[in-house]
Design an enzyme around this catalytic site. Structure first.
Site, PDB file in Angstrom:
ATOM      1  N   ALA A 118       0.859  -1.185   0.000  1.00  0.00           N
ATOM      2  CA  ALA A 118       0.000   0.000   0.000  1.00  0.00           C
ATOM      3  C   ALA A 118       0.895   1.234   0.000  1.00  0.00           C
ATOM      4  CB  ALA A 118      -0.899  -0.019   1.223  1.00  0.00           C
ATOM      5  N   GLU A 152       5.439  -4.917   6.835  1.00  0.00           N
ATOM      6  CA  GLU A 152       4.690  -3.886   7.568  1.00  0.00           C
ATOM      7  C   GLU A 152       5.290  -3.585   8.936  1.00  0.00           C
ATOM      8  OE1 GLU A 152       3.393  -6.423   5.919  1.00  0.00           O
ATOM      9  OE2 GLU A 152       1.594  -5.831   4.815  1.00  0.00           O
ATOM     10  N   GLY A 194       0.866  -5.177   1.122  1.00  0.00           N
ATOM     11  CA  GLY A 194      -0.420  -5.286   0.427  1.00  0.00           C
ATOM     12  C   GLY A 194      -0.272  -5.878  -0.972  1.00  0.00           C
ATOM     13  N   GLU A 249      -0.247  -9.512  -0.400  1.00  0.00           N
ATOM     14  CA  GLU A 249      -1.619  -9.865  -0.014  1.00  0.00           C
ATOM     15  C   GLU A 249      -2.528  -9.915  -1.243  1.00  0.00           C
ATOM     16  OE1 GLU A 249      -1.865  -6.725   2.948  1.00  0.00           O
ATOM     17  OE2 GLU A 249      -2.082  -8.225   4.521  1.00  0.00           O
TER      18      GLU A 249
HETATM   19  N1  DAK Z   1       4.548   3.298  -0.876  1.00  0.00           N
HETATM   20  C1  DAK Z   1       4.894   4.462  -1.474  1.00  0.00           C
HETATM   21  N2  DAK Z   1       5.996   4.608  -2.236  1.00  0.00           N
HETATM   22  C2  DAK Z   1       6.794   3.542  -2.394  1.00  0.00           C
HETATM   23  C3  DAK Z   1       6.503   2.305  -1.799  1.00  0.00           C
HETATM   24  C4  DAK Z   1       5.306   2.189  -1.016  1.00  0.00           C
HETATM   25  N3  DAK Z   1       4.907   1.051  -0.450  1.00  0.00           N
HETATM   26  N4  DAK Z   1       7.472   1.439  -2.123  1.00  0.00           N
HETATM   27  C5  DAK Z   1       8.328   2.114  -2.914  1.00  0.00           C
HETATM   28  N5  DAK Z   1       7.920   3.378  -3.077  1.00  0.00           N
HETATM   29  C6  DAK Z   1       8.550   4.437  -3.851  1.00  0.00           C
HETATM   30  C7  DAK Z   1       9.784   4.981  -3.138  1.00  0.00           C
HETATM   31  O1  DAK Z   1       9.406   5.955  -2.181  1.00  0.00           O
HETATM   32  C8  DAK Z   1      10.547   5.572  -4.296  1.00  0.00           C
HETATM   33  O2  DAK Z   1       9.962   6.803  -4.638  1.00  0.00           O
HETATM   34  P1  DAK Z   1      10.870   8.145  -4.813  1.00  0.00           P
HETATM   35  O3  DAK Z   1      11.592   8.307  -3.553  1.00  0.00           O
HETATM   36  O4  DAK Z   1      11.763   7.797  -5.977  1.00  0.00           O
HETATM   37  O5  DAK Z   1       9.888   9.212  -5.117  1.00  0.00           O
HETATM   38  C9  DAK Z   1      10.256   4.623  -5.429  1.00  0.00           C
HETATM   39  O6  DAK Z   1       9.068   3.907  -5.053  1.00  0.00           O
HETATM   40  C10 DAK Z   1      11.340   3.581  -5.645  1.00  0.00           C
HETATM   41  O7  DAK Z   1      11.598   2.980  -4.410  1.00  0.00           O
HETATM   42  P2  DAK Z   1      13.062   2.866  -3.776  1.00  0.00           P
HETATM   43  O8  DAK Z   1      13.932   3.988  -4.211  1.00  0.00           O
HETATM   44  O9  DAK Z   1      12.893   2.656  -2.319  1.00  0.00           O
HETATM   45  O10 DAK Z   1      13.574   1.536  -4.513  1.00  0.00           O
HETATM   46  P3  DAK Z   1      14.598   0.450  -3.971  1.00  0.00           P
HETATM   47  O11 DAK Z   1      14.816  -0.466  -5.120  1.00  0.00           O
HETATM   48  O12 DAK Z   1      15.780   1.096  -3.300  1.00  0.00           O
HETATM   49  O13 DAK Z   1      13.813  -0.330  -2.815  1.00  0.00           O
HETATM   50  C11 DAK Z   1      11.904  -1.478  -1.847  1.00  0.00           C
HETATM   51  C12 DAK Z   1      12.696  -1.072  -3.143  1.00  0.00           C
HETATM   52  C13 DAK Z   1      10.626  -2.187  -2.327  1.00  0.00           C
HETATM   53  C14 DAK Z   1      12.758  -2.448  -1.039  1.00  0.00           C
HETATM   54  C15 DAK Z   1      11.603  -0.205  -1.027  1.00  0.00           C
HETATM   55  O14 DAK Z   1      11.019   0.770  -1.901  1.00  0.00           O
HETATM   56  C16 DAK Z   1      10.650  -0.459   0.102  1.00  0.00           C
HETATM   57  O15 DAK Z   1      11.063  -0.970   1.161  1.00  0.00           O
HETATM   58  N6  DAK Z   1       9.377  -0.075  -0.068  1.00  0.00           N
HETATM   59  C17 DAK Z   1       8.376  -0.181   0.969  1.00  0.00           C
HETATM   60  C18 DAK Z   1       7.863  -1.578   1.096  1.00  0.00           C
HETATM   61  C19 DAK Z   1       6.846  -1.718   2.194  1.00  0.00           C
HETATM   62  O16 DAK Z   1       7.130  -1.395   3.378  1.00  0.00           O
HETATM   63  N7  DAK Z   1       5.647  -2.192   1.857  1.00  0.00           N
HETATM   64  C20 DAK Z   1       4.601  -2.373   2.819  1.00  0.00           C
HETATM   65  C21 DAK Z   1       3.761  -1.123   2.842  1.00  0.00           C
HETATM   66  S1  DAK Z   1       2.507  -1.216   4.073  1.00  0.00           S
HETATM   67  C22 DAK Z   1      -5.138  -1.977   4.407  1.00  0.00           C
HETATM   68  C23 DAK Z   1      -4.706  -3.237   4.071  1.00  0.00           C
HETATM   69  C24 DAK Z   1      -3.373  -3.438   3.731  1.00  0.00           C
HETATM   70  C25 DAK Z   1      -2.454  -2.407   3.771  1.00  0.00           C
HETATM   71  C26 DAK Z   1      -2.884  -1.159   4.110  1.00  0.00           C
HETATM   72  C27 DAK Z   1      -4.235  -0.929   4.444  1.00  0.00           C
HETATM   73  N8  DAK Z   1      -6.478  -1.755   4.756  1.00  0.00           N
HETATM   74  C28 DAK Z   1      -7.388  -2.863   4.790  1.00  0.00           C
HETATM   75  C29 DAK Z   1      -6.990  -0.440   4.908  1.00  0.00           C
HETATM   76  C30 DAK Z   1      -1.082  -2.673   3.397  1.00  0.00           C
HETATM   77  C31 DAK Z   1      -0.067  -2.000   3.924  1.00  0.00           C
HETATM   78  C32 DAK Z   1       1.251  -2.096   3.293  1.00  0.00           C
HETATM   79  O17 DAK Z   1       1.465  -2.716   2.266  1.00  0.00           O
END
Ligand code: DAK
Length: 258
Positions: free
Chosen positions: A65, A132, A109, A112
């Site tokens: 997400a 997360e 997400g 998921e």
């Molecule tokens: N959200 C927003 N932007 C993201 C992102 C994300 N999840 N993942 C990557 N990006 C963006 C980065 O900010 C970056 O943008 P700029 O800085 O260039 O503007 C761009 O994508 C490229 O990412 P990186 O520069 O970080 O690329 P790397 O290759 O160095 O790293 C990475 C890739 C995937 C390891 C890293 O980007 C990362 O750790 N991303 C976050 C992964 C994460 O934590 N995902 C879980 C998110 S929480 C719900 C149900 C479910 C959910 C929510 C609500 N409800 C029922 C309401 C789910 C929650 C989640 O998924």
């Protein structure tokens, strides 16, 4: 219909939905969740679509997400974010089969979403995880339940509590993905599987999906009862007559969906 955050294309009976925010690794924001939900609803009504493929553009499937969008939200606001809240449920309950074609990242997400699909094809090099915990939350789109059912308590706990990722090969041996394919061939392989499914008798496909899905929901005896009912139902379909007749006549079947 044109959507901003996803692309839709058709190859005969197969519809391909491509998550399309490559600048954010296809992170799911509420606009994407809304686009995906609307497109899924309209494809569910189109009888000429027999199977779907969901994939991601650019470097990967979906990094979860959108953290930028979620960062400022309170719990009440998240609870009110309708589309975001229901997208995993919509995909999880979808009546037609969906093949997920993964590459790059399938995180949070995004994983998921893949787990809500029916078949998961992953390219070599794909990283899968529920990170997360690293940002102070837990999976909220079904991850604690579906991942645990897919890989068992201990592997799921390790992934969810540490937030670490696993490789496509590790995921395949844990039963989390159906198959690992060479890099960049995930979509092509997913299309082959989807076309094969689309060539089968539509009602049998639909009921097979229902029967397998019910294995996750209840007891074994409930599941067996449900399977028996669906199995008997297919004996009143024309496609069953055609399928068996075609076999005996040594020719390919012509299914009509009746
Ligand atoms: N959200 C927003 N932007 C993201 C992102 C994300 N999840 N993942 C990557 N990006 C963006 C980065 O900010 C970056 O943008 P700029 O800085 O260039 O503007 C761009 O994508 C490229 O990412 P990186 O520069 O970080 O690329 P790397 O290759 O160095 O790293 C990475 C890739 C995937 C390891 C890293 O980007 C990362 O750790 N991303 C976050 C992964 C994460 O934590 N995902 C879980 C998110 S929480 C719900 C149900 C479910 C959910 C929510 C609500 N409800 C029922 C309401 C789910 C929650 C989640 O998924």
């Amino acid at each position: 219909m044109e959507y901003q955050t996803i692309g839709i294309s058709r190859e005969g009976p197969v519809a391909v939905l491509t998550l399309n925010r490559p600048e954010a690794l296809n992170a799911m924001n509420s606009a994407m969740a809304r686009d995906l939900r609307q497109s899924l609803e309209s494809l569910s009504k189109d009888d000429s679509v027999r199977c779907l493929v969901i994939t991601g553009s650019g470097k990967g499937f979906c990094a979860g997400a959108d953290i930028r969008e979620m960062a400022g939200l309170s719990s009440t606001e998240v609870a009110r974010a309708g589309s975001l809240l229901s997208i995993w449920e919509t995909v999880g309950k979808y009546p037609k089969p969906i093949v997920a074609a993964l590459s790059g990242f399938a995180l949070g997400g995004g994983l998921e979403l893949a787990m809500c699909c029916d078949i998961i094809i992953a390219a070599q090099g794909t990283k899968l995880g529920q990170p997360e915990i690293n940002i102070g939350i837990i999976p909220g789109g079904g991850g604690t339940q579906r991942l645990t059912r897919a890989v068992g308590r201990y592997k799921a706990m390790e992934m969810i509590l540490t937030g670490s990722t696993i490789t496509a090969e590790e995921a395949a041996s844990a039963g989390l993905v159906s198959r690992v394919v060479p890099a960049a061939q995930h979509l092509q392989e997913a299309m082959k599987v989807a076309q094969t499914i689309a060539s089968k008798a539509p009602m049998a496909v639909r009921l097979a999906k229902q029967a397998v899905s019910s294995a996750e929901d209840g007891t074994l005896s409930d599941g067996l009862r449900h399977e028996k009912q669906l199995f008997l139902l297919l004996f009143s379909s024309k496609d069953k007559d055609e399928g068996m007749k075609a076999f005996l006549e040594k020719r390919p079947p012509v299914f009509t969906g009746e």
